[in-house]
Motif scaffolding. Structure first.
Motif, PDB file in Angstrom:
ATOM      1  N   TYR A 281      35.453  40.363  37.139  1.00 15.92           N
ATOM      2  CA  TYR A 281      34.580  39.701  38.100  1.00 15.92           C
ATOM      3  C   TYR A 281      34.243  40.659  39.224  1.00 15.92           C
ATOM      4  O   TYR A 281      35.001  41.579  39.529  1.00 15.92           O
ATOM      5  N   GLN A 282      33.114  40.410  39.876  1.00 14.09           N
ATOM      6  CA  GLN A 282      32.688  41.184  41.035  1.00 14.09           C
ATOM      7  C   GLN A 282      32.575  40.231  42.221  1.00 14.09           C
ATOM      8  O   GLN A 282      32.127  39.089  42.069  1.00 14.09           O
ATOM      9  N   LEU A 283      32.972  40.708  43.381  1.00 17.90           N
ATOM     10  CA  LEU A 283      32.808  39.956  44.622  1.00 17.90           C
ATOM     11  C   LEU A 283      32.104  40.841  45.629  1.00 17.90           C
ATOM     12  O   LEU A 283      32.265  42.063  45.613  1.00 17.90           O
ATOM     13  N   THR A 284      31.301  40.217  46.493  1.00 13.71           N
ATOM     14  CA  THR A 284      30.547  40.939  47.507  1.00 13.71           C
ATOM     15  C   THR A 284      30.838  40.318  48.865  1.00 13.71           C
ATOM     16  O   THR A 284      30.870  39.091  48.997  1.00 13.71           O
ATOM     17  N   LEU A 285      31.049  41.166  49.852  1.00 13.04           N
ATOM     18  CA  LEU A 285      31.268  40.688  51.212  1.00 13.04           C
ATOM     19  C   LEU A 285      29.914  40.329  51.808  1.00 13.04           C
ATOM     20  O   LEU A 285      29.041  41.173  51.967  1.00 13.04           O
ATOM     21  N   THR A 286      29.726  39.040  52.107  1.00 15.72           N
ATOM     22  CA  THR A 286      28.465  38.526  52.613  1.00 15.72           C
ATOM     23  C   THR A 286      28.728  37.794  53.921  1.00 15.72           C
ATOM     24  O   THR A 286      29.447  36.797  53.931  1.00 15.72           O
ATOM     25  N   ASP A 287      28.159  38.295  55.001  1.00 21.54           N
ATOM     26  CA  ASP A 287      28.348  37.688  56.320  1.00 21.54           C
ATOM     27  C   ASP A 287      29.829  37.457  56.636  1.00 21.54           C
ATOM     28  O   ASP A 287      30.214  36.394  57.125  1.00 21.54           O
ATOM     29  N   GLY A 288      30.679  38.435  56.297  1.00 24.29           N
ATOM     30  CA  GLY A 288      32.095  38.374  56.612  1.00 24.29           C
ATOM     31  C   GLY A 288      32.947  37.569  55.651  1.00 24.29           C
ATOM     32  O   GLY A 288      34.139  37.392  55.881  1.00 24.29           O
TER      33      GLY A 288
ATOM     34  N   ASP B 209      48.237  28.793  40.274  1.00 23.22           N
ATOM     35  CA  ASP B 209      49.414  29.625  39.999  1.00 23.22           C
ATOM     36  C   ASP B 209      49.342  30.316  38.643  1.00 23.22           C
ATOM     37  O   ASP B 209      50.085  31.270  38.403  1.00 23.22           O
ATOM     38  N   ASP B 210      48.474  29.848  37.751  1.00 25.62           N
ATOM     39  CA  ASP B 210      48.343  30.446  36.422  1.00 25.62           C
ATOM     40  C   ASP B 210      47.385  31.631  36.409  1.00 25.62           C
ATOM     41  O   ASP B 210      47.367  32.408  35.459  1.00 25.62           O
ATOM     42  N   VAL B 211      46.559  31.771  37.442  1.00 24.05           N
ATOM     43  CA  VAL B 211      45.558  32.842  37.502  1.00 24.05           C
ATOM     44  C   VAL B 211      46.218  34.125  37.987  1.00 24.05           C
ATOM     45  O   VAL B 211      46.918  34.130  38.994  1.00 24.05           O
ATOM     46  N   ARG B 212      45.998  35.224  37.243  1.00 24.30           N
ATOM     47  CA  ARG B 212      46.530  36.534  37.615  1.00 24.30           C
ATOM     48  C   ARG B 212      45.364  37.489  37.847  1.00 24.30           C
ATOM     49  O   ARG B 212      44.503  37.645  36.980  1.00 24.30           O
ATOM     50  N   LEU B 213      45.359  38.105  39.010  1.00 29.81           N
ATOM     51  CA  LEU B 213      44.314  39.063  39.360  1.00 29.81           C
ATOM     52  C   LEU B 213      44.931  40.459  39.379  1.00 29.81           C
ATOM     53  O   LEU B 213      45.928  40.681  40.063  1.00 29.81           O
ATOM     54  N   THR B 214      44.322  41.375  38.644  1.00 30.72           N
ATOM     55  CA  THR B 214      44.816  42.749  38.580  1.00 30.72           C
ATOM     56  C   THR B 214      43.629  43.702  38.659  1.00 30.72           C
ATOM     57  O   THR B 214      42.474  43.280  38.628  1.00 30.72           O
ATOM     58  N   GLU B 215      43.924  44.963  38.735  1.00 35.13           N
ATOM     59  CA  GLU B 215      42.901  46.011  38.697  1.00 35.13           C
ATOM     60  C   GLU B 215      41.862  45.849  39.804  1.00 35.13           C
ATOM     61  O   GLU B 215      40.685  46.122  39.600  1.00 35.13           O
ATOM     62  N   LEU B 216      42.298  45.412  40.983  1.00 37.50           N
ATOM     63  CA  LEU B 216      41.382  45.257  42.114  1.00 37.50           C
ATOM     64  C   LEU B 216      41.005  46.626  42.646  1.00 37.50           C
ATOM     65  O   LEU B 216      41.858  47.452  42.936  1.00 37.50           O
ATOM     66  N   GLU B 217      39.711  46.863  42.743  1.00 37.57           N
ATOM     67  CA  GLU B 217      39.221  48.099  43.346  1.00 37.57           C
ATOM     68  C   GLU B 217      37.863  47.849  43.966  1.00 37.57           C
ATOM     69  O   GLU B 217      37.170  46.905  43.598  1.00 37.57           O
ATOM     70  N   GLY B 218      37.509  48.687  44.896  1.00 35.07           N
ATOM     71  CA  GLY B 218      36.206  48.562  45.524  1.00 35.07           C
ATOM     72  C   GLY B 218      36.180  49.222  46.875  1.00 35.07           C
ATOM     73  O   GLY B 218      37.190  49.731  47.370  1.00 35.07           O
ATOM     74  N   SER B 219      35.014  49.210  47.459  1.00 34.96           N
ATOM     75  CA  SER B 219      34.818  49.722  48.809  1.00 34.96           C
ATOM     76  C   SER B 219      33.445  49.286  49.280  1.00 34.96           C
ATOM     77  O   SER B 219      32.617  48.825  48.486  1.00 34.96           O
ATOM     78  N   ASP B 220      33.221  49.440  50.570  1.00 35.14           N
ATOM     79  CA  ASP B 220      31.922  49.158  51.174  1.00 35.14           C
ATOM     80  C   ASP B 220      31.369  47.787  50.823  1.00 35.14           C
ATOM     81  O   ASP B 220      30.194  47.622  50.526  1.00 35.14           O
TER      82      ASP B 220
ATOM     83  N   VAL C  18      31.973  45.710  48.245  1.00 36.24           N
ATOM     84  CA  VAL C  18      31.856  45.286  46.847  1.00 36.24           C
ATOM     85  C   VAL C  18      33.188  45.568  46.162  1.00 36.24           C
ATOM     86  O   VAL C  18      33.744  46.655  46.292  1.00 36.24           O
ATOM     87  N   ALA C  19      33.711  44.586  45.444  1.00 32.67           N
ATOM     88  CA  ALA C  19      34.989  44.746  44.757  1.00 32.67           C
ATOM     89  C   ALA C  19      34.892  44.194  43.339  1.00 32.67           C
ATOM     90  O   ALA C  19      34.104  43.290  43.067  1.00 32.67           O
ATOM     91  N   THR C  20      35.684  44.767  42.451  1.00 32.14           N
ATOM     92  CA  THR C  20      35.834  44.217  41.110  1.00 32.14           C
ATOM     93  C   THR C  20      37.307  43.904  40.903  1.00 32.14           C
ATOM     94  O   THR C  20      38.179  44.575  41.452  1.00 32.14           O
ATOM     95  N   VAL C  21      37.568  42.881  40.128  1.00 34.31           N
ATOM     96  CA  VAL C  21      38.943  42.468  39.859  1.00 34.31           C
ATOM     97  C   VAL C  21      38.998  41.854  38.461  1.00 34.31           C
ATOM     98  O   VAL C  21      38.079  41.152  38.046  1.00 34.31           O
ATOM     99  N   GLU C  22      40.050  42.168  37.746  1.00 38.18           N
ATOM    100  CA  GLU C  22      40.236  41.624  36.404  1.00 38.18           C
ATOM    101  C   GLU C  22      41.038  40.331  36.508  1.00 38.18           C
ATOM    102  O   GLU C  22      42.059  40.284  37.186  1.00 38.18           O
ATOM    103  N   VAL C  23      40.554  39.291  35.838  1.00 37.20           N
ATOM    104  CA  VAL C  23      41.191  37.981  35.875  1.00 37.20           C
ATOM    105  C   VAL C  23      41.817  37.699  34.524  1.00 37.20           C
ATOM    106  O   VAL C  23      41.179  37.871  33.483  1.00 37.20           O
ATOM    107  N   GLY C  24      43.051  37.281  34.546  1.00 39.88           N
ATOM    108  CA  GLY C  24      43.761  36.917  33.323  1.00 39.88           C
ATOM    109  C   GLY C  24      44.814  35.879  33.647  1.00 39.88           C
ATOM    110  O   GLY C  24      44.775  35.217  34.683  1.00 39.88           O
ATOM    111  N   SER C  25      45.775  35.763  32.737  1.00 41.47           N
ATOM    112  CA  SER C  25      46.831  34.787  32.889  1.00 41.47           C
ATOM    113  C   SER C  25      48.029  35.222  32.071  1.00 41.47           C
ATOM    114  O   SER C  25      47.881  35.942  31.081  1.00 41.47           O
ATOM    115  N   ASP C  26      49.199  34.772  32.465  1.00 43.57           N
ATOM    116  CA  ASP C  26      50.392  35.000  31.661  1.00 43.57           C
ATOM    117  C   ASP C  26      50.388  34.099  30.428  1.00 43.57           C
ATOM    118  O   ASP C  26      51.162  34.302  29.508  1.00 43.57           O
TER     119      ASP C  26
END
Length: 165
Positions: free
Chosen positions: A144-151, A115-126, A128-136
């Motif tokens: 951080y970057q995430l990749t869609l791998t085998d669904g 509940d303390d983790v805040r994800l903002t600035e999510l963007e991406g396509s095809d 691959v996505a990037t998201v900024e991780v912070g907290s209040d």
């Protein structure tokens, strides 16, 4: 600010700083646009097909994966290459199992929860996505970057260990 709280927020970020930051920054990368704050759902929904823009299902799956990884350090939520980049003394010849064992040895259970983790600035396509991780709780963020791998969305990079991120 309470010193324990500061340590709890900085420690996971500091652990990822062990890698080479590459010393280069891609200034041609567009500025991320705010997409609002999201929190991890209790169950990860179905991810999209990986082609085209990020869907609501992708956003929820990304949120669930990244939040769970930050809180538990679960190796199954990261790509092989990312595990090698965050594992101590790992290189291309290091197996996934060895990298995971090294990461688990380094990982410390954080003093914050999902509940303390805040994800903002999510963007991406095809897929691959990037998201900024912070907290209040502190004014510290990490990309951080995430990749869609085998669904499944997997953590595949961070701004400290991934060139060009």
């Amino acid at each position: 600010m309470d010193r324990r709280l500061l340590v709890a927020l900085v420690l996971p970020l500091a652990l990822t700083a062990c890698g080479d930051d590459g010393g280069s920054e891609d200034s041609s990368k567009p500025d991320p646009k705010p997409s609002g704050t999201t929190q991890a759902p209790s169950a990860a929904p179905e991810a999209g097909s990986g082609s085209g823009p990020i869907t609501d299902g992708d956003e929820a799956a990304i949120s669930a994966t990244l939040t769970e990884f930050l809180v538990t350090g679960d190796c199954d939520l990261a790509t092989d290459d990312y595990l090698r980049s965050i594992a101590l003394f790992a290189d291309e010849s290091t197996s996934r199992e060895e990298a995971c064992a090294s990461w688990e040895d380094l990982f410390s259970e954080p003093l914050f929860g999902k509940d303390d983790v805040r994800l903002t600035e999510l963007e991406g396509s095809d897929g691959v996505a990037t998201v900024e991780v912070g907290s209040d709780l502190a004014n510290i963020t990490t990309l951080y970057q995430l990749t869609l791998t085998d669904g499944t969305w997997l953590v595949s990079g961070d701004e400290f260990n991934t060139d060009g991120l």
